[in-house]
Design an enzyme around this catalytic site. Sequence first.
Site, PDB file in Angstrom:
ATOM      1  N   ASN A  89       2.646   0.223   0.675  1.00 17.90           N
ATOM      2  CA  ASN A  89       2.514   1.661   0.909  1.00 17.90           C
ATOM      3  C   ASN A  89       1.429   2.260   0.026  1.00 17.90           C
ATOM      4  O   ASN A  89       1.213   1.827  -1.105  1.00 17.90           O
ATOM      5  CB  ASN A  89       3.847   2.360   0.635  1.00 17.90           C
ATOM      6  CG  ASN A  89       4.954   1.855   1.540  1.00 17.90           C
ATOM      7  OD1 ASN A  89       4.690   1.356   2.631  1.00 17.90           O
ATOM      8  ND2 ASN A  89       6.190   1.956   1.081  1.00 17.90           N
ATOM      9  N   ASP A  91       1.489   5.565  -0.694  1.00 17.67           N
ATOM     10  CA  ASP A  91       2.050   6.739  -1.367  1.00 17.67           C
ATOM     11  C   ASP A  91       2.421   6.374  -2.807  1.00 17.67           C
ATOM     12  O   ASP A  91       2.296   5.222  -3.226  1.00 17.67           O
ATOM     13  CB  ASP A  91       3.276   7.272  -0.606  1.00 17.67           C
ATOM     14  CG  ASP A  91       4.395   6.242  -0.490  1.00 17.67           C
ATOM     15  OD1 ASP A  91       4.913   5.798  -1.536  1.00 17.67           O
ATOM     16  OD2 ASP A  91       4.767   5.868   0.651  1.00 17.67           O
ATOM     17  N   HIS A 106      -2.308  -2.344  -1.027  1.00 12.67           N
ATOM     18  CA  HIS A 106      -3.153  -1.677  -0.035  1.00 12.67           C
ATOM     19  C   HIS A 106      -3.818  -0.414  -0.586  1.00 12.67           C
ATOM     20  O   HIS A 106      -4.279   0.428   0.180  1.00 12.67           O
ATOM     21  CB  HIS A 106      -2.342  -1.337   1.212  1.00 12.67           C
ATOM     22  CG  HIS A 106      -1.953  -2.537   2.009  1.00 12.67           C
ATOM     23  ND1 HIS A 106      -0.977  -2.524   2.981  1.00 12.67           N
ATOM     24  CD2 HIS A 106      -2.422  -3.812   1.971  1.00 12.67           C
ATOM     25  CE1 HIS A 106      -0.846  -3.741   3.501  1.00 12.67           C
ATOM     26  NE2 HIS A 106      -1.716  -4.539   2.905  1.00 12.67           N
ATOM     27  N   CYS A 136     -22.559   6.150  -9.507  1.00  9.92           N
ATOM     28  CA  CYS A 136     -23.907   5.796  -9.055  1.00  9.92           C
ATOM     29  C   CYS A 136     -24.569   6.885  -8.217  1.00  9.92           C
ATOM     30  O   CYS A 136     -25.735   6.748  -7.834  1.00  9.92           O
ATOM     31  CB  CYS A 136     -23.875   4.492  -8.261  1.00  9.92           C
ATOM     32  SG  CYS A 136     -23.162   4.643  -6.600  1.00  9.92           S
TER      33      CYS A 136
END
Length: 231
Positions: A89, A91, A106, A136
Amino acid sequence: MEKIVILTGAGISAESGLGTFRDEGGLWAQHRIEDVATPEGFARDPALVHGFYNARRVQAAKAQPNAAHEALARLQQDWPDEVAIITQNVDSLHEAGGSRNVIHMHGTLAGALCAACEHRWLSPPEMAVGESCPACAAPAARPDVVWFGEMPYHMDAIYDHLAEAWIFAAIGTSGQVYPAAAFVHEASLSGARTVEFNLTPSDGASSFDEVILGPATDTVPRWVDKLLSQR
């Protein structure tokens, strides 16, 4: 060693109001996965992708951890050995529920990533096309989430945990997305007892030693209580 390794998927957060991409009527149902959750989709229409993830951040900010998140935090606190929590998840409900050192394979909605130099920073509530990287200055900011076709994060650490697991539990996962779908096999090879928690058996349910069906807010706290009572 009696390390417990836990993998959580969208099912554990569904009871907090965060829909999965298999739910009807939610955010995911309004878009094709290939349009909002692939590098190719971002290249085609970054405004659509940013809008989708901005909406997910709003939704996630309103969600509260549920009894399953809180039970895992209690297990992590009270179990005498390590409890490693790995989540698919994006969250932050595990952390809000009290868990520590959660491995987000993830990525997270709270993160931003530079597609040019891979610098990471905290995402603002809304991201826009052409937002520049603070490291950058390239106009290449994207959500720091792993899309379909990309390699999940922290895989070396995850496999190390699976090799040391005494119990491996998968909670609210579909059993359809690799490499996570193969974690039960990795843990089994190391001698772990394996258990799945889901509303209905996943595609990989037959690979587990035990399958416990029902809402995670009911089954996970009862499982944690049983484990801790045996210590």
